[in-house]
Design a protein around this motif. Structure first.
Motif, short mmCIF file in Angstrom:
data_model
loop_
_atom_site.label_atom_id
_atom_site.label_comp_id
_atom_site.label_asym_id
_atom_site.label_seq_id
_atom_site.Cartn_x
_atom_site.Cartn_y
_atom_site.Cartn_z
N ARG C 29 0.84 -1.18 0.00
CA ARG C 29 0.00 0.00 0.00
C ARG C 29 0.88 1.24 0.00
N VAL C 30 0.45 2.28 -0.66
CA VAL C 30 1.16 3.56 -0.58
C VAL C 30 0.14 4.63 -0.26
N GLU C 31 0.37 5.34 0.85
CA GLU C 31 -0.53 6.44 1.22
C GLU C 31 -0.10 7.69 0.45
N PRO C 32 -1.02 8.62 0.24
CA PRO C 32 -0.63 9.84 -0.48
C PRO C 32 0.52 10.53 0.25
N GLY C 33 1.52 10.94 -0.49
CA GLY C 33 2.60 11.73 0.08
C GLY C 33 3.64 10.97 0.88
N GLU C 34 3.55 9.66 0.98
CA GLU C 34 4.57 8.94 1.77
C GLU C 34 5.58 8.25 0.87
N THR C 35 6.73 7.92 1.45
CA THR C 35 7.75 7.20 0.71
C THR C 35 7.86 5.80 1.28
N ILE C 193 21.42 13.15 -4.72
CA ILE C 193 20.18 12.77 -5.39
C ILE C 193 19.10 12.38 -4.38
N LEU C 194 19.49 11.65 -3.33
CA LEU C 194 18.52 11.25 -2.32
C LEU C 194 17.95 12.49 -1.62
N GLU C 195 18.83 13.43 -1.35
CA GLU C 195 18.40 14.68 -0.73
C GLU C 195 17.38 15.39 -1.63
N LEU C 196 17.73 15.42 -2.92
CA LEU C 196 16.87 16.06 -3.90
C LEU C 196 15.50 15.40 -3.94
N LEU C 197 15.49 14.06 -3.98
CA LEU C 197 14.22 13.34 -4.02
C LEU C 197 13.38 13.66 -2.79
N ALA C 198 14.04 13.67 -1.63
CA ALA C 198 13.30 13.94 -0.40
C ALA C 198 12.71 15.35 -0.43
N ARG C 199 13.49 16.31 -0.91
CA ARG C 199 13.01 17.69 -0.96
C ARG C 199 11.83 17.82 -1.92
N LEU C 200 11.97 17.22 -3.10
CA LEU C 200 10.91 17.33 -4.10
C LEU C 200 9.63 16.65 -3.60
N GLN C 201 9.83 15.53 -2.89
CA GLN C 201 8.67 14.83 -2.37
C GLN C 201 7.90 15.71 -1.40
N ARG C 202 8.65 16.42 -0.54
CA ARG C 202 8.00 17.34 0.40
C ARG C 202 7.32 18.48 -0.35
N GLU C 203 8.05 19.06 -1.28
CA GLU C 203 7.54 20.25 -1.95
C GLU C 203 6.34 19.96 -2.85
N LEU C 204 6.40 18.83 -3.53
CA LEU C 204 5.33 18.52 -4.48
C LEU C 204 4.27 17.63 -3.87
N GLY C 205 4.52 17.13 -2.68
CA GLY C 205 3.53 16.31 -1.99
C GLY C 205 3.20 15.01 -2.68
N MET C 206 4.18 14.45 -3.37
CA MET C 206 3.88 13.19 -4.07
C MET C 206 4.31 12.00 -3.21
N ALA C 219 16.85 3.17 4.76
CA ALA C 219 16.86 3.67 6.13
C ALA C 219 16.85 5.19 6.13
N ARG C 220 17.49 5.77 5.11
CA ARG C 220 17.58 7.22 5.08
C ARG C 220 16.26 7.88 4.68
N VAL C 221 15.58 7.34 3.68
CA VAL C 221 14.47 8.11 3.11
C VAL C 221 13.07 7.53 3.28
N CYS C 222 12.94 6.25 3.64
CA CYS C 222 11.61 5.65 3.59
C CYS C 222 10.90 5.67 4.94
N ARG C 223 9.55 5.72 4.86
CA ARG C 223 8.78 5.66 6.09
C ARG C 223 8.43 4.21 6.41
N ARG C 224 8.05 3.48 5.39
CA ARG C 224 7.75 2.06 5.60
C ARG C 224 8.54 1.25 4.58
N ILE C 225 8.79 -0.02 4.95
CA ILE C 225 9.63 -0.86 4.09
C ILE C 225 8.98 -2.22 3.88
N TYR C 226 9.06 -2.67 2.64
CA TYR C 226 8.67 -4.04 2.32
C TYR C 226 9.93 -4.79 1.92
#
Lengths: 327, 299, 324
Positions: C29-35, C193-206, C219-226
């Protein structure tokens, strides 16, 4: 102090770059390795780290003469080998072996494991007749492969197993020095651990001297006694593994270590990261002065003026930075 | 858990102890290709028939029956007869011997010369390679027919010359293909490994480089045979190839073309024989190319 | 309501050698706005699973055998190629591992960036150009105008990956699937690049699905892991919980085999043996032959992913029964 097994003095490997099909003109020179001096003592493991394009693989290739050196000297077992002609060099090749990065490409796909391991033994007269079979079995057991599979072909093995075969082939010649060029970076994490254990065990068992090249600092730290850090063809830091890993002195090493993602989300959140801007300059057109200064957060104008030499900062730890005393 | 030295657990993923080489894998794939297998069977049958021709041919190849002249196929002459009353079936059989011999021998010659030359040039590289390949370029630029005519003028007409002429042209392409293959192989780590192991050059060339180029070589060879046979037909047509009363398919087709309107059988049967052979070779070549394709194999 | 709800996704490849069970009943499952992170070694099916969602599996030999994937109320696996095409590149974007091959070498960077805008959004060339410049700035490439007319080969690896990200995000997707986006890059560039992805995710809410083999990266960027193995999800958990206390024996073994978790000089923990051959049918738990805690039961029946506590599930009999 015993004499180092491998002595690199101001080693340089430059590649000319041409452009044009009809009228070839020299575009410039890639300074892949630009004056590296490094000693490896008998029984020691030196880890060489750096990012892609920093020249670490070229350095390995230059030592075993897969690419020609353009300057400096290579000493091995106390004699200078960089001046030797090829026939004389061939005589010392068995004692100087290289393990390649990609186990999928480093084995001849049309030769069985037996053939691949028997070939160096026969060519160098290390075994003949029935002896070959026994030696090949021993080698396979040494690297943790069942000898009953010696008639199989490389494509029938997994990546980790192929790397074991490649290691066995390098060890068949009873080398003094083994250069391992990113031997685990093509492998999955769990397999990587198996191969690292194997290398560590063989090192103890056979008293090998190892120059271990990788881009992954945690892998290098795990295996090495000393670590050398390369950036754009030069050594920027050299020292005991623990020192370099836990108390890095050069700004680049600091950035490198802080950039490694740690499998620990709690630490990841609190960790301070050295942010680097830009990307490494091209070795075709290196910056003036310290090669790292355009990306360095601590850089000063004078960093662009002179190339800082490696300077001691205690306990066999050296770094090449003019602000070393402030770091 | 942490014991890396555990051979029993580390069985390779492929079953069995005896390995299956890439060649055997390729053979298995080839066997699944029905057209290629059919081609192989036909070629084998043709080969057997050619070998046994002197014993199975109903007539002698120069046995004439001028009184009979050219007659269409009947029970005595299965393929009919030609203008001199010679049995066409017999002549197609004998012609096949020559055509196949020329095809395979010239291909064999070009294979040996081209592979060694190309591999050598590619492996040594640098100035030697440049010189060797310029020589190939020069030979390439010689017009083939003029080349053959010069040879015939000097040495007279003879079938060995035919092989030489064709072989001399065909090995050039082979050399280029092999050189390219070897050049790209030389960058591969397993060839670099032979240098690090200190293996002699000759061994590297014969044991490591050439066996790994054999796939494309075999495929190219199967496509060379039909081309050589057509070339022989062309030379015979020009009167530079096989001489009467010997026959070859090319020669028979040439004769057939001249009386095609009145005596179609004289064209049909030799053409059929040539076409079947060419098709078989092409199917086999295609099949081999697919079977030897590395991308289709296990890695 | 989740943004993407994948249920029992099963993708097989019908090859000459047999049926390769690349993905076998994967749900996430992926919730809106989460990584979220999907972690696995090569051959675990993590890439095939994501390609299946976008209909990018070469068929034949690939075939989606079962499952649903609800995205905004549309079942991606059943909606047909036309709907999928309009979703892909607009609502869902993807970036790939190799930035060297994912860009067309014969097209200027700008044209490649503007293409999806002109195709999907029907923007004029001028509007697209302004947006493209804006996007380049967003991914940290200054001097947009000049770089738009550059060719891909003029860019370094990290720059190309930035361009790829800009391309993927230019249509403002709700979900980004990033398949090993930093594997081909050096660590210092990876960090950028990871920093960039995290920033864009916050800014664009994707929302982002990050697919990787690198436990450090998730471990650095994800909220949940499969955690995937042999085409199945072995364990799912919130990142902190997973790393603090891995429950499935595979996850545990994987974490233990990292050199950075070891005291120097100690032998590394390894997982014996090899991942299973996905052509041969697997009777029990796919990890059982390599598992130190496996019992008879593990080779007889296949465990299913079951929730232990809310937000945490494993597919291990012994964990589910409280034995481990």
């Amino acid at each position: 102090m015993t004499r180092p097994l491998l002595e690199l003095r101001e080693l340089r490997v430059h590649f000319p770059v041409y452009a044009g099909l009809v009228r070839r003109r020299l575009l410039g020179t890639v300074r892949a390795v630009d004056g590296v001096s490094l000693d490896v003592a008998p029984g020691e493991t030196v880890g060489l780290v750096g990012e892609s394009g920093c020249g670490k693989s070229t350095l390995a290739r230059a030592v075993v003469r897969l690419v020609p050196c353009t300057g400096g000297t290579v000493g091995f077992e106390g004699r200078e080998i960089s001046a030797l002609r090829e026939p004389a060099f061939r005589a010392i090749r068995p004692r100087l072996q290289l393990i390649f990065q990609d186990p999928y490409a480093s084995l001849n796909p049309r030769m069985t494991v037996f053939d691949a391991l028997a070939e160096p033994l026969r060519v160098h007269g290390l075994a003949d007749g029935r002896d070959v079979l026994r030696r090949v079995s021993d080698l396979m057991e040494l690297v943790g492969l069942a000898p009953r599979f010696m008639r199989k072909y490389p494509h029938e093995f997994s990546g980790g197993q192929r790397q074991r075969i490649a290691i066995a082939r390098a060890l068949a010649l009873e080398p003094k020095l083994v250069i391992a060029d990113e031997p685990v970076s093509a492998l999955d994490v769990s397999v990587q651990a198996q191969i690292l254990n194997l290398i560590a065990r063989l090192r103890e068992q056979m008293g090998l001297t190892l120059l271990f090249i990788a881009h992954d600092l945690s892998v290098v730290h795990y295996l090495s006694h000393r670590i050398a850090v390369m950036y754009l063809g030069r050594l920027v830091e050299l020292g005991p593994a623990g020192e370099v890993f836990h108390r890095p002195r050069h700004p680049y090493t600091r950035a490198l270590i802080s950039a490694i993602p740690v499998p620990d989300p709690v630490r990841e959140k609190t960790r301070q990261r050295v942010a680097l801007h830009d990307e490494p300059a091209s070795p075709l057109n290196p910056p003036s002065g310290c090669p790292f200064h355009p990306r360095c957060p601590w850089a000063q104008p004078r960093c662009a003026e002179t190339v800082p030499p490696l300077e001691s900062c205690g306990d066999g730890h050296q770094a090449a930075c003019i602000r070393l005393d402030q770091m | 858990m942490s014991d890396a030295h555990r051979p029993e657990q580390d069985a390779p993923p492929a079953a069995g102890e005896r390995g299956a080489s890439l060649w055997r894998d390729a053979l298995v794939r080839l066997r699944r290709n029905h057209l290629a297998v059919a081609g192989l069977v036909v070629l084998f049958a043709l080969l057997v028939v050619s070998l046994l021709t002197p014993w199975i041919a109903p007539y002698g190849y120069e046995e004439q029956d001028l009184a009979l002249g050219a007659v269409p196929p009947d029970s005595a002459h299965w393929f009919g007869t030609d203008l001199l009353g010679r049995d066409l079936f017999t002549r197609v059989l004998y012609g096949g011997r020559i055509s196949l011999l020329v095809g395979f021998a010239a291909t064999g010659v070009s294979l040996c010369v081209g592979v060694l030359y190309g591999a050598f040039a590619g492996y040594l590289g640098g100035r030697t390679d440049a010189l060797m390949m310029r020589f190939v370029d020069i030979l390439y630029s010689l017009p083939f027919v003029i080349f053959v005519i010069i040879l015939t003028v000097y040495f007279g007409r003879n079938i060995v010359l035919l092989f030489m002429a064709i072989g001399a042209v065909e090995w050039l392409t082979m050399a280029r293909i092999v050189r390219g293959q070897v050049m790209s192989l030389r960058q591969k780590e397993f060839i670099e490994a032979t240098t690090v192991m200190g293996l002699p050059r000759r061994r590297v060339l014969l044991w490591h480089l050439i066996p790994n180029t054999l796939g494309p070589i075999i495929v190219y060879a199967t496509l060379t045979v039909p081309r050589v046979m057509l070339m022989e037909a062309f030379l015979s047509y020009l009167g530079l190839g096989v001489q009467a009363p010997m026959s070859s398919w090319g020669l028979l087709i040439n004769e057939g073309v001249q009386t095609m309107e009145n005596r179609p059988w004289m064209l049909i049967f030799p053409s059929l024989a040539l076409s079947i052979t060419l098709f078989s070779l092409n199917f086999l070549g295609d099949g081999l190319r697919d079977a030897l394709d590395v991308r289709a194999s296990k890695d | 309501m989740p943004l993407l709800d994948v249920h029992e996704l099963t993708t097989h490849f019908h090859t000459r050698e047999g049926v390769v069970r690349a993905v076998n009943g994967v749900s996430f499952r992926v919730e809106p706005g989460e990584t979220i992170g999907i972690v696995g070694e090569s051959g675990s099916g993590k890439t095939v699973a994501s390609l299946s969602l976008l209909g990018l599996i070469p068929a034949p030999p690939g075939r989606i055998e079962n499952g649903t994937a609800l995205f905004d109320g549309v079942d991606l696996l059943a909606c047909g190629p036309k709907t999928l095409r309009s979703i892909r590149g607009r609502a869902i974007s993807m970036i790939f591992q190799d930035p060297m091959t994912a860009l067309n070498p014969f097209m200027r960077v700008g044209d490649q960036l503007m293409e999806p805008l002109q195709v999907h959004r029907g923007l004029s060339r001028r509007e697209a150009r302004t947006r493209a410049e804006e996007m380049l700035r967003l991914v940290g490439i200054q001097d947009g105008a000049r770089n738009l007319s550059a060719w891909p080969h003029e860019f370094s690896g990290g720059m190309r990956q930035r361009v790829m990200i800009a391309m993927a995000l230019i249509t403002r997707p709700h979900l980004l699937i990033a398949d090993e986006p930093t594997t081909a890059l050096d660590v210092t560039i990876q960090a950028q690049i990871l920093e960039l992805l995290a920033r864009l995710q916050r800014e664009l809410g994707m929302a982002v699905i990050l697919i990787t083999h690198d436990l450090g990266v998730v471990a650095r960027v994800c909220r949940r892991i499969y955690v995937m193995y042999a085409g199945q999800v072995m364990e799912s958990a919130a990142t902190e919980a997973l790393f603090a206390q891995p429950r499935h024996p595979y996850t545990e073994a994987l974490l233990q085999s990292l050199p950075s978790t070891h005291v120097k000089g100690e032998p590394l923990h390894t997982i014996p043996g090899l991942p299973p051959d996905l052509i041969a049918p697997i009777a029990g738990c796919p990890f059982a032959p390599r598992c130190a805690s496996a019992t008879d039961r593990c080779t007889r029946g296949a465990p299913t992913l079951r929730e232990l506590v809310p937000g945490r599930a494993t597919a291990c009999f012994r964990v589910q029964d409280g034995e481990l």
